[in-house]
Scaffold this motif. Structure first.
Motif, PDB file in Angstrom:
ATOM      1  N   GLU A 157      84.201  95.625  46.494  1.00 29.37           N
ATOM      2  CA  GLU A 157      84.198  96.329  47.774  1.00 29.37           C
ATOM      3  C   GLU A 157      83.651  97.755  47.661  1.00 29.37           C
ATOM      4  O   GLU A 157      83.101  98.294  48.620  1.00 29.37           O
ATOM      5  N   ARG A 158      83.803  98.346  46.503  1.00 23.88           N
ATOM      6  CA  ARG A 158      83.301  99.720  46.337  1.00 23.88           C
ATOM      7  C   ARG A 158      81.771  99.774  46.425  1.00 23.88           C
ATOM      8  O   ARG A 158      81.194 100.843  46.640  1.00 23.88           O
ATOM      9  N   ASN A 159      81.121  98.624  46.236  1.00 24.96           N
ATOM     10  CA  ASN A 159      79.661  98.587  46.303  1.00 24.96           C
ATOM     11  C   ASN A 159      79.144  98.280  47.709  1.00 24.96           C
ATOM     12  O   ASN A 159      77.931  98.250  47.924  1.00 24.96           O
ATOM     13  N   LEU A 160      80.060  98.045  48.646  1.00 25.31           N
ATOM     14  CA  LEU A 160      79.653  97.751  50.012  1.00 25.31           C
ATOM     15  C   LEU A 160      79.567  99.047  50.809  1.00 25.31           C
ATOM     16  O   LEU A 160      80.494  99.862  50.762  1.00 25.31           O
ATOM     17  N   PRO A 161      78.489  99.241  51.574  1.00 30.10           N
ATOM     18  CA  PRO A 161      78.325 100.480  52.348  1.00 30.10           C
ATOM     19  C   PRO A 161      79.086 100.471  53.675  1.00 30.10           C
ATOM     20  O   PRO A 161      78.692 101.127  54.629  1.00 30.10           O
ATOM     21  N   PHE A 162      80.149  99.690  53.754  1.00 28.32           N
ATOM     22  CA  PHE A 162      81.003  99.690  54.941  1.00 28.32           C
ATOM     23  C   PHE A 162      82.428  99.351  54.479  1.00 28.32           C
ATOM     24  O   PHE A 162      82.639  98.866  53.369  1.00 28.32           O
ATOM     25  N   ARG A 163      83.380  99.622  55.328  1.00 27.52           N
ATOM     26  CA  ARG A 163      84.785  99.376  54.993  1.00 27.52           C
ATOM     27  C   ARG A 163      85.101  97.897  55.218  1.00 27.52           C
ATOM     28  O   ARG A 163      85.321  97.456  56.339  1.00 27.52           O
ATOM     29  N   TYR A 164      85.117  97.143  54.137  1.00 27.47           N
ATOM     30  CA  TYR A 164      85.310  95.705  54.241  1.00 27.47           C
ATOM     31  C   TYR A 164      86.789  95.352  54.313  1.00 27.47           C
ATOM     32  O   TYR A 164      87.572  95.750  53.455  1.00 27.47           O
ATOM     33  N   ARG A 165      87.168  94.593  55.340  1.00 31.80           N
ATOM     34  CA  ARG A 165      88.532  94.117  55.499  1.00 31.80           C
ATOM     35  C   ARG A 165      88.519  92.674  55.976  1.00 31.80           C
ATOM     36  O   ARG A 165      89.188  92.310  56.934  1.00 31.80           O
ATOM     37  N   GLY A 166      87.770  91.854  55.269  1.00 32.40           N
ATOM     38  CA  GLY A 166      87.656  90.455  55.644  1.00 32.40           C
ATOM     39  C   GLY A 166      88.567  89.556  54.840  1.00 32.40           C
ATOM     40  O   GLY A 166      89.456  90.003  54.107  1.00 32.40           O
ATOM     41  N   ARG A 167      88.319  88.243  54.947  1.00 34.94           N
ATOM     42  CA  ARG A 167      89.172  87.258  54.287  1.00 34.94           C
ATOM     43  C   ARG A 167      89.069  87.274  52.777  1.00 34.94           C
ATOM     44  O   ARG A 167      89.955  86.774  52.084  1.00 34.94           O
ATOM     45  N   TYR A 168      87.972  87.811  52.252  1.00 30.12           N
ATOM     46  CA  TYR A 168      87.769  87.807  50.807  1.00 30.12           C
ATOM     47  C   TYR A 168      88.084  89.163  50.179  1.00 30.12           C
ATOM     48  O   TYR A 168      87.728  89.424  49.042  1.00 30.12           O
ATOM     49  N   SER A 169      88.753  90.023  50.933  1.00 31.17           N
ATOM     50  CA  SER A 169      89.118  91.335  50.402  1.00 31.17           C
ATOM     51  C   SER A 169      90.138  91.177  49.283  1.00 31.17           C
ATOM     52  O   SER A 169      91.052  90.353  49.349  1.00 31.17           O
ATOM     53  N   GLN A 170      89.992  91.978  48.234  1.00 28.90           N
ATOM     54  CA  GLN A 170      90.919  91.937  47.096  1.00 28.90           C
ATOM     55  C   GLN A 170      92.243  92.607  47.440  1.00 28.90           C
ATOM     56  O   GLN A 170      93.215  92.482  46.706  1.00 28.90           O
ATOM     57  N   THR A 171      92.281  93.300  48.575  1.00 24.69           N
ATOM     58  CA  THR A 171      93.509  94.034  48.927  1.00 24.69           C
ATOM     59  C   THR A 171      94.428  93.215  49.822  1.00 24.69           C
ATOM     60  O   THR A 171      95.497  93.664  50.151  1.00 24.69           O
ATOM     61  N   SER A 172      93.981  92.025  50.213  1.00 22.98           N
ATOM     62  CA  SER A 172      94.826  91.168  51.031  1.00 22.98           C
ATOM     63  C   SER A 172      94.626  89.721  50.627  1.00 22.98           C
ATOM     64  O   SER A 172      93.560  89.359  50.129  1.00 22.98           O
TER      65      SER A 172
END
Length: 244
Positions: free
Chosen positions: A223-238
Motif C-alpha cells: 500500500e505504501r507504493n500506491l499513490p492513493f489511500r487504499y482501503r479496499g478488500r485486499y488491504s493488509q490493515t483489514s
C-alpha cells in the motif's frame, strides 16, 4: 509481482482516461476489481484455460454451470416488487428538423393537409433544405429535453406540433401513438426478469470464484507504493471480506 502501471492501464481501459482526478474511494474500488481480474486470470491459467489474459471474467464464467431461473423464481421476483414494472405515459414520436422557420411552417401545412410525414422529410432533404426526419421511437417525459416535453406530450395521436425553435434550427413533432401508463403483466415482464436473475446468478458465481482464488493464492498489496489511500478488500490493515 504486478507493477502499478498495470493498474493504470486497467483504469484507462475501464474509463477511457487516467484516474488522476478520482478519489481514493473510487480508486480503491477499481483496484479491487483489478485484483479480482488478476486472480481469475491466474486461476484460469492454472487450469489450462485460454483467453484468460484478455477476458478472465468471461472465460472463467464460461466454465461455470449457472442454472437458468425457474418459473417460480421469476414469479417471486415479480411479486416481491411489482411496482418496478410500472411504465409511465409514453409516446411514439416523429420529428423533423430544418434550418429555417418558413420551411418548417410549410412542412406543418403539408403534413396537416394529409401528406405523409416521411414524404415531407424526403422532399425537403432532396431540395437541400437541411431537413432531418426520423421516427424517434417510444419515449417518456424523462427521455426528451425539458424544453420540448410540454409541446410533445400535449399532442394527440396523429397531431402535428407548431414550429418549435431550437438552437440549431426548427423542430416539428408528430405523435404517432400515445401509450398510457400501465404495469407490465408477469408474462410481459418475464424476459426482463430472466435477464436480471441470470445477471445476479453470474455475479454470485463470480464472487464465489474470486473468494476461492483469494484463498488459494497469497496476495500482498504494498500500500505504501500506491499513490492513493487504499482501503479496499485486499488491504493488509483489514481482513479480506467476501468479494461476493
Amino acid at each position: 509481482m504486478v507493477p502499478y502501471q498495470a493498474f493504470e492501464e486497467f483504469v484507462e481501459l475501464q474509463l477511457g482516461a487516467n484516474g488522476a482526478a478520482l478519489s481514493s474511494e473510487v480508486l480503491s474500488a477499481l483496484f479491487d476489481q483489478f485484483v479480482d481480474q488478476r486472480l481469475l486470470a491466474r486461476w484460469g491459467l492454472d487450469r489450462g484455460l485460454s483467453g484468460v489474459d484478455a477476458e478472465p471474467i468471461a472465460v472463467v464464467l464460461d466454465q461455470v454451470e449457472i442454472p437458468p431461473p425457474t418459473d417460480a423464481e421469476i414469479r417471486a421476483f415479480y411479486l416481491a416488487a411489482p411496482q418496478r414494472f410500472d411504465r409511465p405515459l409514453r409516446v411514439r414520436l416523429r420529428q423533423l428538423l430544418v434550418e429555417d422557420e418558413a420551411t418548417a411552417r410549410r412542412a406543418v401545412e403539408q403534413i396537416e393537409s394529409g401528406v405523409e410525414f416521411s414524404h415531407v422529410a424526403k422532399r425537403l432533404g432532396a431540395a437541400g433544405k437541411g431537413a432531418v426526419g426520423s421516427l424517434q421511437g417510444v419515449v417518456s417525459r424523462s427521455e426528451v429535453p425539458p424544453v420540448y416535453e410540454p409541446v410533445i406530450f400535449a399532442l394527440a395521436e396523429g397531431e402535428v406540433s407548431e414550429v418549435v425553435r431550437a438552437e440549431y434550427g426548427y423542430h416539428v413533432f408528430q405523435v404517432v401513438e400515445r401509450l398510457p401508463e400501465r404495469r407490465l403483466t408477469l408474462e410481459e415482464a418475464t424476459p426482463e426478469i430472466r435477464r436480471q436473475l441470470e445477471r445476479l446468478a453470474a455475479e454470485r458465481a463470480l464472487g464465489s470464484l474470486v473468494k476461492r482464488a483469494a484463498e488459494r493464492y497469497n496476495i500482498e498489496v504494498h500500500e505504501r507504493n500506491l499513490p492513493f489511500r487504499y482501503r479496499g478488500r485486499y488491504s493488509q490493515t483489514s481482513p479480506l471480506s467476501d468479494p461476493s
